[in-house]
Design a protein around this motif. Structure first.
Motif, PDB file in Angstrom:
ATOM      1  N   ARG A 299       0.833  -1.210   0.000  1.00 57.29           N
ATOM      2  CA  ARG A 299       0.000   0.000   0.000  1.00 57.29           C
ATOM      3  C   ARG A 299       0.864   1.256   0.000  1.00 57.29           C
ATOM      4  O   ARG A 299       2.054   1.207   0.266  1.00 57.29           O
ATOM      5  CB  ARG A 299      -0.871   0.034   1.252  1.00 57.29           C
ATOM      6  N   GLY A 300       0.204   2.347  -0.255  1.00 55.18           N
ATOM      7  CA  GLY A 300       0.851   3.651  -0.136  1.00 55.18           C
ATOM      8  C   GLY A 300       1.688   4.030  -1.343  1.00 55.18           C
ATOM      9  O   GLY A 300       1.652   3.365  -2.378  1.00 55.18           O
ATOM     10  N   PRO A 301       2.472   5.094  -1.190  1.00 60.07           N
ATOM     11  CA  PRO A 301       3.249   5.616  -2.324  1.00 60.07           C
ATOM     12  C   PRO A 301       4.339   4.648  -2.807  1.00 60.07           C
ATOM     13  O   PRO A 301       4.764   4.726  -3.948  1.00 60.07           O
ATOM     14  CB  PRO A 301       3.866   6.907  -1.777  1.00 60.07           C
ATOM     15  N   ASP A 302       4.767   3.746  -1.942  1.00 59.58           N
ATOM     16  CA  ASP A 302       5.794   2.769  -2.321  1.00 59.58           C
ATOM     17  C   ASP A 302       5.202   1.432  -2.741  1.00 59.58           C
ATOM     18  O   ASP A 302       5.915   0.422  -2.791  1.00 59.58           O
ATOM     19  CB  ASP A 302       6.772   2.547  -1.159  1.00 59.58           C
ATOM     20  N   ARG A 303       3.933   1.425  -3.060  1.00 60.03           N
ATOM     21  CA  ARG A 303       3.267   0.175  -3.461  1.00 60.03           C
ATOM     22  C   ARG A 303       4.034  -0.486  -4.611  1.00 60.03           C
ATOM     23  O   ARG A 303       4.389   0.163  -5.590  1.00 60.03           O
ATOM     24  CB  ARG A 303       1.832   0.471  -3.913  1.00 60.03           C
ATOM     25  N   GLY A 304       4.322  -1.787  -4.450  1.00 56.82           N
ATOM     26  CA  GLY A 304       5.034  -2.540  -5.476  1.00 56.82           C
ATOM     27  C   GLY A 304       6.547  -2.525  -5.334  1.00 56.82           C
ATOM     28  O   GLY A 304       7.240  -3.233  -6.056  1.00 56.82           O
TER      29      GLY A 304
END
Length: 136
Positions: free
Chosen positions: A112-117
């Motif tokens: 989740r969030g801006p660093d998803r993946g």
């Protein structure tokens, strides 16, 4: 230009063969192991590192690349990754198989969030391929 790309691909395949050619023999208690084997037992992390180190030079960093200052990586385009990059380095042809392999070596993925993946491992860092030996 096409010939140069083909030569690069052959060189890449040859270097991977040298590193990983005896990988399966190391893991099945063969009596043929004479101590001359240079390939690491953990071939997947080494190939993954090589793939990322070559991304910029070989023009596929828009598909997969180091992120977060070289402490993690991200697959930016999973379809192109499966079609173009994955076959150059791995026997897998499905993204899910690649993800399972990451899980076997305890890589973590931000869900989740801006660093998803974003995918990382404490012993997996840009420019420090020797650390791959520590990934079990």
């Amino acid at each position: 230009a096409e010939l140069e790309e083909f030569v690069k691909l052959l060189e890449k395949e040859e270097s991977l063969k040298h590193v990983c050619e005896h990988d399966h023999n190391n893991n099945n208690n063969s009596n043929n192991n004479d101590g001359m084997n240079e390939s690491p037992d953990n071939c997947f992390p080494y190939k993954l590192h090589l793939m990322l180190e070559n991304a910029e030079r070989d023009n596929y960093s828009h598909i997969v690349s180091w992120v977060k200052g070289g402490t993690a990586f991200k697959v930016h385009d999973s379809k192109s990754f499966v079609l173009q990059v994955l076959p150059m380095f791995f026997d897998q042809s499905k993204y899910e198989s690649f993800r399972r392999q990451l899980n076997l070596y305890f890589f973590s993925r931000e869900a989740r969030g801006p660093d998803r993946g974003v995918i990382s491992h404490p012993q997996f860092r840009q420019g420090e391929r020797w650390l791959c030996e520590e990934i079990k």
